[in-house]
Design an enzyme around this catalytic site. Structure first.
Site, PDB file in Angstrom:
ATOM      1  N   HIS A 299      47.016  -5.776 -51.590  1.00 13.08           N
ATOM      2  CA  HIS A 299      46.448  -6.085 -50.265  1.00 13.08           C
ATOM      3  C   HIS A 299      45.008  -6.563 -50.495  1.00 13.08           C
ATOM      4  CE1 HIS A 299      45.920  -5.955 -46.024  1.00 13.08           C
ATOM      5  NE2 HIS A 299      45.935  -4.660 -45.787  1.00 13.08           N
ATOM      6  N   HIS A 338      52.429 -14.271 -50.005  1.00 13.39           N
ATOM      7  CA  HIS A 338      52.131 -13.525 -48.790  1.00 13.39           C
ATOM      8  C   HIS A 338      53.455 -13.177 -48.108  1.00 13.39           C
ATOM      9  CE1 HIS A 338      50.262 -12.411 -44.982  1.00 13.39           C
ATOM     10  NE2 HIS A 338      49.151 -12.296 -45.681  1.00 13.39           N
ATOM     11  N   ASP A 394      42.677 -14.224 -50.582  1.00 10.03           N
ATOM     12  CA  ASP A 394      41.957 -13.581 -51.676  1.00 10.03           C
ATOM     13  C   ASP A 394      41.758 -14.489 -52.882  1.00 10.03           C
ATOM     14  OD1 ASP A 394      41.602 -11.080 -50.433  1.00 10.03           O
ATOM     15  OD2 ASP A 394      43.695 -10.577 -50.828  1.00 10.03           O
TER      16      ASP A 394
HETATM   17  N1  CMC Z   1      53.012 -14.177 -58.470  1.00 11.82           N
HETATM   18  C1  CMC Z   1      54.241 -14.372 -58.995  1.00 11.82           C
HETATM   19  N2  CMC Z   1      55.385 -14.140 -58.335  1.00 11.82           N
HETATM   20  C2  CMC Z   1      55.275 -13.668 -57.085  1.00 11.82           C
HETATM   21  C3  CMC Z   1      54.026 -13.436 -56.465  1.00 11.82           C
HETATM   22  C4  CMC Z   1      52.876 -13.709 -57.227  1.00 11.82           C
HETATM   23  N3  CMC Z   1      51.673 -13.512 -56.698  1.00 11.82           N
HETATM   24  N4  CMC Z   1      54.227 -12.967 -55.218  1.00 11.82           N
HETATM   25  C5  CMC Z   1      55.553 -12.898 -55.050  1.00 11.82           C
HETATM   26  N5  CMC Z   1      56.186 -13.322 -56.171  1.00 11.82           N
HETATM   27  C6  CMC Z   1      57.629 -13.467 -56.375  1.00 11.82           C
HETATM   28  C7  CMC Z   1      58.300 -12.103 -56.500  1.00 11.82           C
HETATM   29  O1  CMC Z   1      58.344 -11.677 -57.847  1.00 11.82           O
HETATM   30  C8  CMC Z   1      59.656 -12.392 -55.919  1.00 11.82           C
HETATM   31  O2  CMC Z   1      60.391 -13.095 -56.888  1.00 11.82           O
HETATM   32  P1  CMC Z   1      61.993 -12.853 -57.025  1.00 11.82           P
HETATM   33  O3  CMC Z   1      62.567 -13.379 -55.742  1.00 11.82           O
HETATM   34  O4  CMC Z   1      62.397 -13.609 -58.228  1.00 11.82           O
HETATM   35  O5  CMC Z   1      62.176 -11.366 -57.170  1.00 11.82           O
HETATM   36  C9  CMC Z   1      59.370 -13.376 -54.786  1.00 11.82           C
HETATM   37  O6  CMC Z   1      58.166 -14.046 -55.181  1.00 11.82           O
HETATM   38  C10 CMC Z   1      59.187 -12.728 -53.436  1.00 11.82           C
HETATM   39  O7  CMC Z   1      58.120 -11.783 -53.555  1.00 11.82           O
HETATM   40  P2  CMC Z   1      58.065 -10.380 -52.834  1.00 11.82           P
HETATM   41  O8  CMC Z   1      57.401  -9.410 -53.782  1.00 11.82           O
HETATM   42  O9  CMC Z   1      59.409 -10.023 -52.296  1.00 11.82           O
HETATM   43  O10 CMC Z   1      57.105 -10.710 -51.613  1.00 11.82           O
HETATM   44  P3  CMC Z   1      56.410  -9.663 -50.675  1.00 11.82           P
HETATM   45  O11 CMC Z   1      56.384 -10.266 -49.340  1.00 11.82           O
HETATM   46  O12 CMC Z   1      57.036  -8.325 -50.801  1.00 11.82           O
HETATM   47  O13 CMC Z   1      54.937  -9.537 -51.287  1.00 11.82           O
HETATM   48  C11 CMC Z   1      52.667  -9.924 -51.728  1.00 11.82           C
HETATM   49  C12 CMC Z   1      53.829 -10.195 -50.774  1.00 11.82           C
HETATM   50  C13 CMC Z   1      51.381 -10.471 -51.141  1.00 11.82           C
HETATM   51  C14 CMC Z   1      52.513  -8.406 -51.935  1.00 11.82           C
HETATM   52  C15 CMC Z   1      52.964 -10.597 -53.088  1.00 11.82           C
HETATM   53  O14 CMC Z   1      53.094 -11.996 -52.912  1.00 11.82           O
HETATM   54  C16 CMC Z   1      51.911 -10.297 -54.124  1.00 11.82           C
HETATM   55  O15 CMC Z   1      52.004  -9.260 -54.778  1.00 11.82           O
HETATM   56  N6  CMC Z   1      50.899 -11.190 -54.319  1.00 11.82           N
HETATM   57  C17 CMC Z   1      49.811 -10.929 -55.237  1.00 11.82           C
HETATM   58  C18 CMC Z   1      48.808  -9.974 -54.626  1.00 11.82           C
HETATM   59  C19 CMC Z   1      47.986 -10.635 -53.555  1.00 11.82           C
HETATM   60  O16 CMC Z   1      47.457 -11.724 -53.734  1.00 11.82           O
HETATM   61  N7  CMC Z   1      47.828  -9.940 -52.422  1.00 11.82           N
HETATM   62  C20 CMC Z   1      46.983 -10.394 -51.308  1.00 11.82           C
HETATM   63  C21 CMC Z   1      47.777 -10.729 -50.111  1.00 11.82           C
HETATM   64  S1  CMC Z   1      46.856 -11.673 -48.887  1.00 11.82           S
HETATM   65  C22 CMC Z   1      45.577 -10.659 -48.337  1.00 11.82           C
HETATM   66  C23 CMC Z   1      46.074  -9.490 -47.594  1.00 11.82           C
HETATM   67  O17 CMC Z   1      46.522  -9.614 -46.461  1.00 11.82           O
HETATM   68  O18 CMC Z   1      45.996  -8.409 -48.150  1.00 11.82           O
END
Ligand code: CMC
Length: 470
Positions: A299, A338, A394
């Site tokens: 986050h 996201h 971010d």
């Molecule tokens: N790098 C590489 N792969 C990713 C990333 C990433 N940053 N984010 C998601 N994926 C992949 C993930 O591995 C999954 O792949 P697969 O379908 O093969 O299993 C797919 O994309 C879907 O991801 P998810 O984990 O199901 O997506 P989510 O909605 O649960 O997670 C998130 C959203 C923001 C937690 C995630 O994208 C992430 O961990 N990003 C990096 C951390 C980050 O930048 N966070 C800040 C978010 S914006 C500010 C805020 O509001 O906090």
């Protein structure tokens, strides 16, 4: 609220309407038009109609779908709230597919261009942008509360010199609950307003003190002649000069960053704010809990992680190898992806634009080159394209913050200052919403059935020892 019509005999239609619908139900068109969902429970052959309102069905309507009188009724299972609306909110609108963000209907781009952070705070909390007179009064209310009680300063002094600023921020905000016991009157609008002003006034002071503490510098008192961002800069960076003068371009950039971070509908920390607030806990501890949620690397903690990642990559030519590692499942590209945006995060676009004016003053952050290359490659790569992974807020914010002179440990605190406004606006909406109750999800129990306790001396090792050993 519900009309109490339960399961009907097989083949007959039952209405699970929240509103009162006339019974017996014979045709869904008669009572609901097409705004209903027909459900056939194959276990019983019973058919149900569930009203659809605002593109949703009510989870509680499903409870009446039962196999018999002793059946608890159907629940939804939605770990991580992937598809669950938990509230009605009029504050922030996001269209994640189109990359749209609006506060109270106003596009974020216009707000960032034309308003100051305190106007945005007023907008988020009251629903409308202030007039000049209202803004003057609002500013007066906030600056009246910028000082910390001298004893609150002492909480901060108790932290180790190398304590993480976010830990200090969370704890100090929570500790304010002891300074203002009147904050427990969450149903009193005047008290709520007072606590809101206290929190918005004090969070920059707490944030600045966490920074000064880590440097071992004396704390600087707020200067209420200055604007919100300028005063924050004053408390961070003033040394011996009698009056601090902020660089107006950097102060404006910081104000814009505050605007962009002010609210983002039902994200992880806002959900915590609402969840803790739903128990009628006071807004100081609720805000501290929300800030704790924000601190996680998935986050608001991601901005700090982005800088660590850029340091780890080291130079532009190492970007392809780093991306290959991510694609091989070894880590995540921090600042990318996201839950809601499946398009470019509009906040990231504005930050990129604001970065130019900052770099004109501070000089370019050398990490920008690596970040731009990461973005370029990722946006063309099938792995990221297929998963709709774009830079989020971010990704670039840390690069600007660092150029301005902040160390990475401060980045999430910089996110928490403006987000406090969003948390409070959402909390206020929650407290006034007659549909809300204490937040309390259900579970699917996967443990043992009932079993008897065996006396200690007769107990044999049933399976491999559990990992948590005393
Ligand atoms: N790098 C590489 N792969 C990713 C990333 C990433 N940053 N984010 C998601 N994926 C992949 C993930 O591995 C999954 O792949 P697969 O379908 O093969 O299993 C797919 O994309 C879907 O991801 P998810 O984990 O199901 O997506 P989510 O909605 O649960 O997670 C998130 C959203 C923001 C937690 C995630 O994208 C992430 O961990 N990003 C990096 C951390 C980050 O930048 N966070 C800040 C978010 S914006 C500010 C805020 O509001 O906090």
């Amino acid at each position: 609220m519900c009309d109490g019509i339960g399961r009907q005999a097989p083949g007959r239609m039952a209405t699970l309407a929240v509103r009162k619908f006339p019974a017996p139900v014979t045709s869904r068109e008669v009572f609901m038009g097409n705004d209903a969902l027909s459900i056939l429970d194959k276990r019983t052959q019973a058919t149900y109609e569930v009203p659809i309102e605002d593109g949703t069905i009510r989870a509680m309507d499903l409870r009446k779908i039962k196999t018999g009188p002793d059946d608890f009724g159907l629940m939804t299972y939605d770990p991580a709230f992937m598809n669950t609306g938990s509230c009605r909110s009029a504050i922030t609108f996001i269209d994640g597919d189109k990359g749209i963000l609006r506060y109270r209907g106003y596009p974020i781009e216009q707000l960032a261009e034309k308003c100051t952070f305190l106007e945005i705070a007023y907008l988020l909390l009251s629903g409308e942008l202030p007039t000049e007179t209202q803004l003057k009064e609002w500013r007066k209310q906030i600056i009246h509360h910028t000082m910390l009680h001298e004893t609150s300063k002492k909480f901060l002094e108790g932290f180790r010199y190398d304590a993480h600023p976010m830990g200090m921020f969370i704890s100090t905000v929570a500790a304010l609950s002891t300074v203002y016991p009147d904050a427990r009157n969450v149903h009193d609008p005047a008290s709520r307003n007072l606590q809101i002003c206290r929190l918005i006034g004090k969070v920059p002071t707490i944030a600045a003190y966490t920074y000064r503490h880590s440097l071992g510098f004396p704390y600087v008192y707020p200067d209420n002649d200055l604007g919100y961002a300028e005063n924050f800069m004053n408390m961070l960076w003033r040394m011996m000069e009698p009056k601090y003068t902020a660089n107006p371009i950097l102060a404006r950039a910081l104000d814009i960053l505050f605007i962009l971070h002010a609210d983002h509908e039902q994200n992880c920390s806002t959900n915590v704010m609402r969840s803790v607030g739903s128990s009628q806990a006071d807004p100081f501890v609720s805000t501290a809990a929300a800030a704790a949620a924000l601190s996680g690397p998935l986050h608001g903690g991601a901005n700090e992680e982005v800088l660590k990642m850029l340091d780890q990559i080291g130079s532009k030519d190492k970007v392809p190898a780093y991306i290959a590692e991510i694609k091989a499942g070894r880590g995540k590209l921090m600042g990318f992806g996201h839950r809601v945006y499946k398009n470019y995060d509009p906040r990231a676009r504005i930050i990129k634009w604001a970065a130019d004016s900052v770099f004109e003053i501070t000089g370019k952050n050398p990490k920008l080159e690596i970040a731009l290359e990461l973005e370029r490659i990722a946006l063309e790569d099938e792995y990221f394209v297929k998963r709709k992974l774009y830079p989020n807020v971010d990704f670039y914010s840390g690069i600007i913050y660092q150029a301005m002179g902040f160390k990475p440990e401060m980045f999430t605190v910089l996110f928490a200052i403006p987000r406090t406004v969003g948390w409070l606006a959402q909390w206020q909406e929650l407290v006034q919403d007659p549909e809300q109750k204490i937040a309390r999800p259900r579970q699917i129990y996967t443990g043992y059935e009932a079993r008897d306790v065996v006396e200690l001396e007769k107990r044999a090792l049933a399976t491999a020892p559990v990992t948590a050993q005393p």
